[in-house]
Design an enzyme around this catalytic site. Structure first.
Site, short mmCIF file in Angstrom:
data_model
loop_
_atom_site.label_atom_id
_atom_site.label_comp_id
_atom_site.label_asym_id
_atom_site.label_seq_id
_atom_site.Cartn_x
_atom_site.Cartn_y
_atom_site.Cartn_z
N LEU A 8 1.40 -167.40 -77.75
CA LEU A 8 0.21 -166.43 -76.97
C LEU A 8 1.03 -165.20 -76.33
CD1 LEU A 8 -1.51 -169.44 -75.26
CD2 LEU A 8 -2.36 -168.11 -77.21
N ASP A 9 0.61 -164.06 -76.17
CA ASP A 9 1.05 -162.95 -75.70
C ASP A 9 0.57 -163.01 -74.21
OD1 ASP A 9 -1.74 -161.81 -75.77
OD2 ASP A 9 -1.27 -160.70 -77.59
N SER A 10 0.60 -161.90 -73.51
CA SER A 10 0.64 -161.85 -72.13
C SER A 10 -1.12 -161.73 -71.82
CB SER A 10 1.30 -160.71 -71.37
OG SER A 10 0.81 -159.40 -72.00
#
Length: 132
Positions: A87-89
């Site tokens: 997952l990214d931010s």
């Protein structure tokens, strides 16, 4: 006279059943206000039954498994959002918002920024007194 008018209004507001109200009224009428103390001391919250840690773990895992960008087979109680789940931010923000919605919480931004793994999310929710 004012106390007599106030009593029914208070009982209507807090929705006491007659079975509960009668002993309280009798104690007050007998001049034993301390008899009311145990009843008044109980928490007046809908969250009296706090969640167990196992319930929190299960529900947090379910939230992550339902996220569209997460492979459910990779979700474990020890998973890191970025390293293990990819997952990214922005995805992490979405996950934290989904956890807030699931548990009916509002996590302050400073705390939400620190939640980057399942152990941290589980710990936060498990220790929050209003998690439902």
């Amino acid at each position: 006279m004012a106390a007599a008018a106030l009593r029914p209004a208070i009982l209507r507001h807090i929705r006491l059943s007659p079975a509960t109200a009668a002993p309280l009224a009798a104690a007050a009428a007998a001049g034993r206000p301390l008899a009311l103390a145990p009843w008044l001391a109980r928490p007046m919250s809908s969250h009296d039954a706090h969640l167990t840690r196992d319930e929190v773990v299960g529900r947090v895992l379910d939230v992550l498994k339902c996220h569209p960008k997460v492979d459910p087979s990779k979700v474990t109680p020890e998973a890191h959002f970025e390293k293990d789940l990819g997952l990214d931010s922005l995805d992490t923000v979405e996950v934290v918002m989904a956890i807030e919605e699931e548990f009916k919480l509002e996590i302050p931004d400073l705390e939400a920024d620190k939640i980057n793994s399942l152990p941290l999310a589980i710990e936060y929710v498990a220790n929050h007194p209003m998690a439902g």
